[in-house]
Design a protein around this motif. Structure first.
Motif, PDB file in Angstrom:
ATOM      1  N   LYS A 220       0.842  -0.967  -0.033  1.00 39.94           N
ATOM      2  CA  LYS A 220      -0.103   0.094  -0.097  1.00 39.94           C
ATOM      3  C   LYS A 220       0.764   1.288  -0.054  1.00 39.94           C
ATOM      4  CE  LYS A 220      -3.146  -1.080   3.425  1.00 39.94           C
ATOM      5  NZ  LYS A 220      -4.143  -0.921   4.176  1.00 39.94           N
ATOM      6  N   MET A 221       1.961   1.085   0.404  1.00 43.75           N
ATOM      7  CA  MET A 221       3.083   2.095   0.368  1.00 43.75           C
ATOM      8  C   MET A 221       2.546   3.195   1.257  1.00 43.75           C
ATOM      9  SD  MET A 221       5.342   2.448  -2.490  1.00 43.75           S
ATOM     10  CE  MET A 221       5.169   3.020  -4.165  1.00 43.75           C
ATOM     11  N   THR A 222       1.963   2.519   2.547  1.00 43.92           N
ATOM     12  CA  THR A 222       1.556   3.439   3.577  1.00 43.92           C
ATOM     13  C   THR A 222       1.977   2.890   5.057  1.00 43.92           C
ATOM     14  OG1 THR A 222      -0.624   2.365   3.682  1.00 43.92           O
ATOM     15  CG2 THR A 222      -0.426   4.419   2.486  1.00 43.92           C
ATOM     16  N   SER A 223       2.160   3.884   6.080  1.00 43.82           N
ATOM     17  CA  SER A 223       2.314   3.161   7.277  1.00 43.82           C
ATOM     18  C   SER A 223       1.298   2.405   7.763  1.00 43.82           C
ATOM     19  CB  SER A 223       2.604   4.462   8.440  1.00 43.82           C
ATOM     20  OG  SER A 223       3.315   5.602   7.673  1.00 43.82           O
ATOM     21  N   GLU A 224       1.680   1.347   8.514  1.00 46.26           N
ATOM     22  CA  GLU A 224       0.606   0.473   9.245  1.00 46.26           C
ATOM     23  C   GLU A 224       1.094   0.226  10.545  1.00 46.26           C
ATOM     24  OE1 GLU A 224      -1.667  -1.387   7.548  1.00 46.26           O
ATOM     25  OE2 GLU A 224      -1.346  -0.354   5.746  1.00 46.26           O
ATOM     26  N   VAL A 225       0.063   0.684  11.468  1.00 47.42           N
ATOM     27  CA  VAL A 225       0.457   0.588  12.882  1.00 47.42           C
ATOM     28  C   VAL A 225      -0.818  -0.154  13.590  1.00 47.42           C
ATOM     29  CG1 VAL A 225       0.027   1.932  15.007  1.00 47.42           C
ATOM     30  CG2 VAL A 225       0.874   3.110  12.814  1.00 47.42           C
ATOM     31  N   MET A 226      -0.271  -1.434  14.259  1.00 49.17           N
ATOM     32  CA  MET A 226      -0.982  -2.650  14.905  1.00 49.17           C
ATOM     33  C   MET A 226      -0.749  -2.167  16.201  1.00 49.17           C
ATOM     34  SD  MET A 226      -2.458  -4.060  12.307  1.00 49.17           S
ATOM     35  CE  MET A 226      -2.260  -3.412  10.674  1.00 49.17           C
ATOM     36  N   GLU A 227      -2.072  -2.269  17.046  1.00 49.30           N
ATOM     37  CA  GLU A 227      -1.925  -2.205  18.490  1.00 49.30           C
ATOM     38  C   GLU A 227      -2.649  -3.068  18.994  1.00 49.30           C
ATOM     39  OE1 GLU A 227      -3.346   2.129  18.769  1.00 49.30           O
ATOM     40  OE2 GLU A 227      -1.034   2.729  18.639  1.00 49.30           O
ATOM     41  N   HIS A 228      -2.402  -3.490  20.443  1.00 51.22           N
ATOM     42  CA  HIS A 228      -3.275  -4.672  21.110  1.00 51.22           C
ATOM     43  C   HIS A 228      -2.928  -5.859  20.259  1.00 51.22           C
ATOM     44  CE1 HIS A 228      -4.053  -1.243  23.859  1.00 51.22           C
ATOM     45  NE2 HIS A 228      -4.656  -0.596  22.851  1.00 51.22           N
ATOM     46  N   ALA A 249       4.580  -0.744  14.819  1.00 51.47           N
ATOM     47  CA  ALA A 249       4.442   0.071  13.507  1.00 51.47           C
ATOM     48  C   ALA A 249       5.487   0.047  12.542  1.00 51.47           C
ATOM     49  CB  ALA A 249       4.827   1.522  14.093  1.00 51.47           C
ATOM     50  N   CYS A 250       4.657  -0.206  11.086  1.00 49.57           N
ATOM     51  CA  CYS A 250       5.725  -0.396  10.088  1.00 49.57           C
ATOM     52  C   CYS A 250       5.684   0.800   9.100  1.00 49.57           C
ATOM     53  CB  CYS A 250       5.387  -1.820   9.359  1.00 49.57           C
ATOM     54  SG  CYS A 250       6.236  -2.092   7.993  1.00 49.57           S
ATOM     55  N   GLU A 251       6.862   1.340   8.676  1.00 46.63           N
ATOM     56  CA  GLU A 251       6.795   2.284   7.688  1.00 46.63           C
ATOM     57  C   GLU A 251       7.487   1.894   6.313  1.00 46.63           C
ATOM     58  OE1 GLU A 251       6.147   5.613   7.785  1.00 46.63           O
ATOM     59  OE2 GLU A 251       5.434   5.708   9.700  1.00 46.63           O
ATOM     60  N   PRO A 252       6.837   2.308   5.327  1.00 45.68           N
ATOM     61  CA  PRO A 252       7.539   1.884   3.945  1.00 45.68           C
ATOM     62  C   PRO A 252       8.488   2.559   3.727  1.00 45.68           C
ATOM     63  CG  PRO A 252       5.410   2.809   3.434  1.00 45.68           C
ATOM     64  CD  PRO A 252       5.507   2.775   5.168  1.00 45.68           C
ATOM     65  N   PHE A 273       1.082   2.956  20.698  1.00 41.44           N
ATOM     66  CA  PHE A 273       1.988   3.943  20.779  1.00 41.44           C
ATOM     67  C   PHE A 273       1.162   5.462  20.949  1.00 41.44           C
ATOM     68  CE2 PHE A 273       3.830   0.764  17.890  1.00 41.44           C
ATOM     69  CZ  PHE A 273       5.164   0.617  18.401  1.00 41.44           C
ATOM     70  N   THR A 274       1.850   6.462  21.375  1.00 43.19           N
ATOM     71  CA  THR A 274       1.410   7.748  21.343  1.00 43.19           C
ATOM     72  C   THR A 274       1.633   8.395  19.944  1.00 43.19           C
ATOM     73  OG1 THR A 274       3.263   8.953  21.919  1.00 43.19           O
ATOM     74  CG2 THR A 274       2.153   8.079  23.664  1.00 43.19           C
ATOM     75  N   GLN A 275       0.761   9.366  19.540  1.00 42.71           N
ATOM     76  CA  GLN A 275       1.098   9.925  18.409  1.00 42.71           C
ATOM     77  C   GLN A 275       2.202  10.339  17.886  1.00 42.71           C
ATOM     78  OE1 GLN A 275      -1.376   9.855  15.636  1.00 42.71           O
ATOM     79  NE2 GLN A 275       0.475  10.573  14.647  1.00 42.71           N
ATOM     80  N   ASP A 279       4.801   9.702  14.854  1.00 43.38           N
ATOM     81  CA  ASP A 279       5.184  10.681  14.290  1.00 43.38           C
ATOM     82  C   ASP A 279       6.842  10.591  14.162  1.00 43.38           C
ATOM     83  OD1 ASP A 279       2.700  11.593  13.786  1.00 43.38           O
ATOM     84  OD2 ASP A 279       2.916  13.174  15.138  1.00 43.38           O
ATOM     85  N   LEU A 280       7.400  10.246  15.262  1.00 43.63           N
ATOM     86  CA  LEU A 280       9.050  10.099  15.664  1.00 43.63           C
ATOM     87  C   LEU A 280       9.416   8.970  14.602  1.00 43.63           C
ATOM     88  CD1 LEU A 280      11.690  11.092  16.557  1.00 43.63           C
ATOM     89  CD2 LEU A 280      10.969   9.385  18.775  1.00 43.63           C
TER      90      LEU A 280
END
Ligand code: ADP
Length: 675
Positions: A220-228, A249-252, A273-275, A279-280
């Motif tokens: 998708k070429m987008t960040s993927e964040v998986m929580e819990h 959190a995975c960043e392309p 994660f916090t926002q 972002d970091l």
């Protein structure tokens, strides 16, 4: 939610950097410039040219400030000084145009090799949408430090490990995975990781696009964040669950719009994660992408430089080889410029021209050319320039010491840029040898003609008195009124025999002289000749000789009845000579047989005898004039001309002659003549 990050610079320039979850600047093109400590450009890519709207492509070695507008060039110059003198990372944003609003982010990386990197990003969109907001000092420092480290290292593993350790203490992370995209198999390959065992890593070494979370981020070429993660039933999270990850959190990693890989971080202690943390992570990924981009460009440039160096060494070696050939060549080689000035010569050329290499250079080539040449040098020169080539088999040159030489030369145009080459060799000696050979040949021909004329004259002169000796001897022999005593008759017989033999010899010599001095064309007197009849006539002519030795002369049966087109007299002379020899060199009561066959356009005629034979080594020689084999046991009279006449006649009929023979067994002479 988007957030802006304020970065303070040493020179008090307020720098603003925005980042959000969509990897906005990494999907656009990055300008990339390399410059030296004296601020000259050593490399600039197409994207930098587009971003800075440069119409003319900046040349290598151009001053870096010359590519920026005057109003921003002084600000940029200050930053460049900081990078060069203080060897520190400089990152700042500048508005380079107001209408339309255009903001650029400039990132200057120091270097130990004194080659500095400037990366330029178009961040206009972010500035239009957002104002400037601040961020914590800690995060700033991580980003700056990361950027610094990323820039300094050329080893991605080292780079990512150090980054992860810095981040893990701030963000409480336990894992990181770095996949790189392989263009060949179109798969993600795990290159660097931390926090999992080798066995766990083996399970996730290769991922297809769409497979697991990294595969999804890549596709998708987008960040993927998986929580819990531990509480989720999503099957795609099974791999993460198996290694105890709760938040992930995975960043392309995207450079110039192309997928480079993925970078992901995970924690097993907490579920989200916090926002700010996200972002970091996002910003860090952008830095990693830039660093990887820089490494790949440097690698590519190093590779290119290496290839260039190799090609250069190869070129130098080739040049040396060519120079060696040039120097060592036995032929003279001269290189001329467009005006006909000599610019280079090899030693052979100098020795032919009789002048040293230094003296040769800068002289006009026409200075060496003699005016006596049929084609003036100007004609050759214009031929060379228009046709590209010119040559001469013989050309006279005069040398400074006033001697003349004859050369043969060929010239080629533009062997390299507006330079022409003449290759020549000295044929003076060859020419003088040729001339003396011609002179000798003329002398030899003249003396041969004299000899032939003398032979012809003497033979003629001898023939007249000899004919009268034979004539009177025959009158004496035939005189019935005054018959001779038997003793006289015996002696007269001897006179007649010897005289006829002498006459035969003279006739043969005259025939030889005739063929030698004015060879007639064999086909001048050609007539249809029936081979069987002609052979029969020839046998009649040698019948007496054969019967004296009780030799049987026969023609084989069932031979082709063939008529050929030849000179009948020559044909008869050939056959009679061969038959006469077959009888003469035969034993008492021997035999001679004749046969022939037609192959293609030729008649092959064979005369086979049961005589004394001819030794192998003499079978060629017997065709030479006056060559005879001395036979101890036999005293066979002859002149050594018969076979010479056979050969001459056959050659004039455009045929060939030869013999197969075995000593004491017999010989077979053959002639092959065109029909
Ligand atoms: P001549 O017979 O007058 O000597 P030729 O030129 O005809 O001259 O022959 C040259 C030599 O070749 C002869 O002296 C002889 O030794 C050899 N020769 C020629 N024909 C035969 C033959 N049929 N058998 C053996 N020897 C031969």
């Amino acid at each position: 939610m988007n957030k802006l990050l304020k970065v303070n610079r040493a020179d008090d320039t307020i720098i603003n950097s925005k980042y959000n979850k969509t990897n906005s600047f990494s999907t656009t093109s990055n300008g990339f410039i390399l410059f030296d400590a004296d601020k000259t450009i050593s490399f600039i890519n197409e994207e930098a040219r587009n971003l800075l709207k440069l119409d003319v492509y900046p040349m290598k070695d151009q001053h870096i400030l010359s590519i920026f507008q005057h109003d921003i060039s002084t600000i940029i110059d200050d930053h460049i000084d900081n990078v060069i003198k203080e060897n520190r990372l400089e990152q700042f944003d500048l508005m380079i145009s107001e209408f339309p609003v255009q903001w650029m982010r400039f990132m200057m990386f120091p270097s130990q090799t004194m080659e500095f990197t400037l990366i330029i990003l178009d961040i206009s969109d972010e500035y239009i949408k957002k104002g400037k907001i601040s961020e914590t000092q800690e995060i700033n420092s991580i980003i700056n430090e990361t950027a610094m480290k990323l820039n300094k290292t050329e080893k991605p593993k080292e780079l990512l490990d150090s980054l992860f350790h810095r981040l893990s203490s701030t963000l409480d992370l336990d894992f990181y995975f770095n996949y790189l995209w392989n263009k060949k198999d179109e798969k993600l390959h795990l290159m660097n990781y931390y926090g999992i065992s080798e066995a766990a890593a083996d399970r996730m070494r290769v991922l297809a696009k769409g497979e697991a979370i990294c595969g999804i981020a890549a596709s998708k070429m987008t960040s993927e964040v998986m929580e819990h993660v531990d509480q989720s039933d999503d099957r795609r999270l099974d791999l993460l669950k198996s290694i105890g990850i709760k938040a992930y959190a995975c960043e392309p990693l995207i450079s110039n719009g192309k997928l480079v890989g993925t970078l992901s971080f995970g924690s097993k202690k907490r579920g989200s994660f916090t926002q700010e943390e996200l972002d970091l992570i996002h910003t860090i990924s952008q830095q990693v992408t830039l660093a990887l981009y820089k490494i790949s460009i440097v690698e590519e440039m190093t590779h290119n430089t290496n290839s260039l160096q190799k090609a250069n060494i190869h070129l130098m070696q080739n040049e040396k080889n060519l120079r060696d050939i040039f120097e060592g060549a036995q032929v003279g080689i001269i290189i001329l410029d467009n005006e006909g000035n000599i610019v280079d010569t090899n030693p052979a050329a100098c020795s032919i021209l009789g002048i040293s290499e230094e003296e040769c250079k800068s002289l006009q080539v026409k200075k060496f050319v003699s005016d006596s040449n049929e084609i003036p040098i100007e004609v050759h020169w214009s031929n060379l320039l228009t046709l590209g080539k010119t040559n001469s088999d013989e050309y006279m040159i005069h040398r400074p010491d006033q001697t003349e030489r004859i050369i043969s030369f060929s010239a080629s145009k533009d062997i390299y840029h507006e330079h022409h080459m003449i290759i020549f060799h000295d044929i003076t000696l060859q020419k003088s040898i040729e001339q003396s050979l011609i002179n000798e040949k003329n002398v030899a021909e003249k003396s041969n003609r004299t000899k032939t004329n003398f032979l012809a004259m003497i033979s003629h002169e001898l023939r007249t008195p000899l004919n009268s000796i034979i004539g009177f001897a025959q009158i004496l022999d035939d005189d019935k009124k005054d018959p001779l005593t038997p003793k006289q008759e015996y002696r007269l017989g001897k006179i007649l025999y010897s005289s006829k033999h002498l006459l035969q010899l003279i006739n043969n010599i005259l025939e030889l002289v005739r063929i030698d001095s004015k060879p007639e064309k064999a086909d001048n007197n050609n007539k249809p000749v029936n081979v069987k009849d002609a052979i029969h006539d020839c046998i009649q002519m040698v019948k007496n000789n054969a019967s004296e030795k009780a030799i049987l002369v026969s023609v084989e049966e069932d031979l082709e009845d063939v008529t050929i087109l030849v000179d009948p007299i020559r044909f008869q002379q050939v056959v009679v000579n061969l038959l006469a020899n077959a009888i003469k060199y035969n034993k008492q009561e021997g035999s001679v047989s004749l046969y022939w066959k037609v192959t293609g356009h030729y008649l092959a005629l064979f005369v086979k005898d049961t005589g004394i034979g001819i030794p192998q080594e003499l079978q060629e020689k017997i065709f030479e004039p006056f060559y005879r084999i001395f036979h101890e046991d036999f005293n066979i009279e002859g002149t050594g001309i018969g076979l010479t006449l056979v050969k001459q006649n056959v050659l004039e009929m455009k045929g060939t002659v030869g013999v197969c023979s075995q000593e004491h067994a017999g010989s077979t002479f053959w002639v092959k003549i065109p029909i």
